[in-house]
Design an enzyme around this catalytic site. Structure first.
Site, short mmCIF file in Angstrom:
data_model
loop_
_atom_site.label_atom_id
_atom_site.label_comp_id
_atom_site.label_asym_id
_atom_site.label_seq_id
_atom_site.Cartn_x
_atom_site.Cartn_y
_atom_site.Cartn_z
N ASP A 351 8.70 -4.61 -4.12
CA ASP A 351 7.68 -4.99 -5.10
C ASP A 351 7.94 -4.19 -6.39
O ASP A 351 8.78 -3.28 -6.44
CB ASP A 351 6.26 -4.78 -4.55
CG ASP A 351 5.25 -5.71 -5.24
OD1 ASP A 351 5.49 -6.12 -6.39
OD2 ASP A 351 4.21 -6.02 -4.63
N GLU A 547 -4.84 -8.34 -8.01
CA GLU A 547 -4.44 -7.10 -7.32
C GLU A 547 -5.61 -6.12 -7.21
O GLU A 547 -6.75 -6.51 -7.00
CB GLU A 547 -3.21 -6.50 -7.99
CG GLU A 547 -2.01 -7.46 -7.97
CD GLU A 547 -0.71 -6.82 -8.37
OE1 GLU A 547 -0.38 -5.74 -7.89
OE2 GLU A 547 0.01 -7.43 -9.19
C1 BGC Z 1 2.68 -7.79 -7.11
C2 BGC Z 1 3.53 -8.92 -6.60
C3 BGC Z 1 4.17 -9.67 -7.74
C4 BGC Z 1 4.99 -8.68 -8.56
C5 BGC Z 1 5.74 -9.33 -9.71
C6 BGC Z 1 3.42 -6.94 -8.11
O1 BGC Z 1 2.54 -6.10 -8.76
O2 BGC Z 1 2.25 -7.01 -6.02
O3 BGC Z 1 2.74 -9.80 -5.82
O4 BGC Z 1 4.97 -10.70 -7.27
O5 BGC Z 1 4.12 -7.70 -9.07
O6 BGC Z 1 4.89 -9.70 -10.72
#
Ligand code: BGC
Length: 672
Positions: A351, A547
């Site tokens: 991630d 998030e």
């Molecule tokens: C998230 C992911 C996302 C990634 C790219 C991260 O902060 O947890 O779900 O795909 O960022 O944007």
């Protein structure tokens, strides 16, 4: 006044208090000792072009994983694919290999030429990044500017360019915005999910991007989690069915088809099962999954198995931990389980900057992550330093060359299988697909199927087309609110009036469906209910979030205290009680429509409403809500997430059974 949360960027504030990190060895189990670097390229200086790689015939668990995949799935790593990958790998220098292992935020590129100079394997826009005018054409031009830089490298290995197309290509103005996954889960219709993701793939491919960071394969257990809406639901069988359907949809152009979109199921594994208080800022996102391994395997692993079996060639690893060990550091879960036991032959992507949450300095973090089994590292910046670090780690024998070769093999395999080597330059021909009528028809059907009827006293629904209807609640007239997070920007937007989201608000949908638009009146606060009005529709909503900013200790419209919401993001703006008060004063039957990313406590409102509808985050096609409220389509959705009865039943899930929900998992009424 309503708070506006249009995020344009994201800080790297994700550095958290570190939990215990287990050091693991290359391709092995925790506790193994890393072996010495194989001879040949062990000095880290890069091997000569054409010279065989020390890791060409890698052995051990990683190689076994490829074999297991072949046996388990009959592909996609066919002998021809493997020969092509091995042929490329055999020609690659260490610099070329390490470059393939990097996915960098394109906004952090010092220059586009760095794609060529550092042999970069992949790019992404960070969640808040977009071309200035954010049109599909601008995105296509952007992707078009990356591509020749990769093709100018000695081996002309194409890039993967990924985007968070988690509910359609929703970052892009004008795209079709589909319902978020919690609603799709309520449809119980995997064929619908396949159709949604096939349409999403067409919109993403049209702008020259080659990967979507989706589907979300988390099995969300706790409605306090800010990512509840990204999960298909709380049940592993439901999530597995929908994840497989989504992967099939994304990749339905067919293995090897030119321009196929790579799915990237996430967040491996256990992100939907973390405990409140262990996450970012004391919330739950990115926290610790404190359960027995048997439960992890029974609840959180199955959707990833389903994804692997459906042909996923990339998986994103979670920020979260399992009983104190970061997933990014777990050789057990990364190498032994998903690559070994599940036979995953694709690559594991970290991630965003996740490895920077591991213990130690940068080199230690990189060694821990790569040796645990991460193959590609998603990063905001620092790619030049990363390359230097990994080369010295290989030279020192801390990261075995065989591990690098395994990682690059997996990345190249995904690129070959996805047909990226054969793909032509993106051309504007596909842009008509973006936000096109065919996709909006699918999205409207998806909205219809995702709605859940929770209460319907005296058959107040369906509405009569000739009824005078008074609508209240700003969420009724806001494309940003009804689309939720991951729309235009990371946190989503609130919009009244003109919006770059092309679509129909719920209010406009109701007006278009009534016999005459004038029959449907609107006052945002419920203060104006014309005489002769026979029914009221009140839309209560959450402001968009994504998030950890969506974590809340109390999902309730009465929660206006940022103390309950660790990040301070205003999810509930405190308008609900006043709107309901004004509307109940009109003494007409009321319908409550909930535009939320999770089940929000409504026990104090239930008696004031004759009907209650969970509409989730329907996206751009508000007419889909109107279709069902007026009875042109029937309610068919049933809950994908249990509904909390009150503050004492938070969280509530059917796993384990025996909780006391207000509405149980699977509940949903219909029209007679
Ligand atoms: C998230 C992911 C996302 C990634 C790219 C991260 O902060 O947890 O779900 O795909 O960022 O944007």
């Amino acid at each position: 006044m309503r708070a506006v949360h249009a995020q344009t960027g994201r800080s790297s504030l994700l550095a958290l208090p570190l939990l215990v990190v287990t050091q693991v060895a290359a391709c092995g189990s925790p506790g193994d000792t890393p072996g010495p670097a194989p001879a040949g390229d062990g000095d880290g200086s890069g091997q000569e072009a054409g010279a065989p790689s020390a890791g060409d015939d890698s052995t051990g668990p990683a190689a076994d994983a490829g074999d297991a995949a072949r046996e388990a799935t009959g592909g996609p790593d066919t002998p021809a694919v493997e020969a092509r990958v091995a042929g490329l790998l055999g020609q690659m220098t260490l610099d070329e290999k390490v470059g393939q292992m990097i996915m960098v935020d394109y906004g952090s590129l010092a220059s586009l030429d760095d794609i060529t100079t550092y042999f970069l394997g992949a790019l992404l826009p960070n969640a808040g990044e977009a071309p200035a005018d954010n049109t599909p054409r601008a995105w296509l031009d952007l992707a078009g500017s990356f591509r020749p830089k990769a093709l100018a490298t000695r081996l002309a290995i194409p890039l993967i360019v990924g985007i968070d197309a988690v509910h359609g290509d929703a970052k892009v103005a004008g795209a079709t915005v589909f319902p978020h996954s919690i609603g799709l889960g309520c449809s119980r219709d995997p064929a619908l999910v396949t159709a949604v993701e096939r349409a999403t793939a067409a919109e993403v491919r049209a702008m020259g991007f080659t990967m979507s960071f989706s589907p979300d394969a988390d099995v969300g257990q706790d409605e306090r989690w800010g990512r509840t809406y990204e999960s298909f639901g709380e049940d592993p069988t439901l999530a597995s069915t929908m994840v497989a359907a989504a992967v099939t949809g994304y990749q339905s152009a067919g293995p090897g088809a030119s321009g196929a979109l790579l799915a990237c199921p996430k967040h491996y594994a256990g992100a939907g099962g973390t405990s409140w208080g262990t996450g970012v800022m004391g919330g739950i996102d990115q926290g610790d999954t404190q359960i027995a391994e048997a439960e992890m395997r029974a609840v959180h692993l199955p959707p990833f198995k389903a994804a692997v079996d459906a042909g996923a060639m990339a998986i994103m690893v979670s920020y979260s931990s399992f009983n104190g060990t970061k997933m990014s550091a777990s050789g057990h879960w990364l190498t032994d389980v998903v690559k070994g036991e599940l036979g995953f032959a694709g690559f594991l992507l970290s991630d965003f900057d996740a490895i920077r949450q591991l213990a130690g300095g940068s080199q230690q973090q990189e060694a821990t992550a790569i040796n645990a089994g991460l193959d590609m590292i998603m990063m905001s910046n620092g790619y030049v330093e990363f390359i230097a670090d990994v080369k010295s780690l290989v030279a020192a024998g801390t990261v075995p060359m065989a591990r690098i070769d395994d990682a690059v093999t997996r990345i190249l395999r995904a690129k070959v299988v996805a047909g990226l080597f054969e793909a032509n330059a993106p051309d504007p021909g596909g842009l008509a697909d973006v936000g096109g009528a065919a996709h909006r028809t699918i999205a409207r059907q998806a909205v219809q199927e995702s709605l859940v009827l929770l209460k319907n006293d005296n058959h107040v629904l369906p509405l009569s087309r000739s009824a005078h209807v008074a609508v209240a609640g700003p969420g009724a007239d806001d494309l940003g609110v009804q689309s939720g997070g991951w729309t235009l920007g990371w946190q989503g937007v609130t919009e009244t009036g003109a919006s770059p989201i092309a679509g129909t608000t719920i209010l406009a949908g109701l007006q278009a469906t009534a016999s005459s638009p004038a029959l449907v009146t609107y006052s945002w606060d419920g203060s104006q209910v014309p005489s002769g009005t026979s029914v009221g529709v009140v839309v209560l909503y959450e402001n968009p979030y994504a998030e950890f900013e969506g974590d809340t200790n109390d999902p309730s419209f009465a929660n206006t205290s940022s103390a309950q919401d660790p990040s301070g993001h205003v999810i509930y703006d405190g308008l609900a009680a006043g709107i309901v008060r004004q509307m109940t004063a009109a003494k007409i039957p009321l319908v409550l429509v909930l535009v939320t990313g999770r089940p929000v406590r409504i026990e104090s409102y239930l008696s004031q409403f004759s009907a209650v509808v969970a509409a989730w985050l329907p996206g751009s096609e508000g007419e889909g809500v109107a279709d069902v409220l007026y009875g042109d389509a029937k309610f068919s959705g049933v809950l994908s997430k249990s509904w909390p009865r009150d503050a004492t039943t938070l969280p509530v899930s059917s796993l384990p059974p025996g909780g006391d929900p207000l509405f149980a998992y699977g509940f949903g009424l219909g029209y007679p």
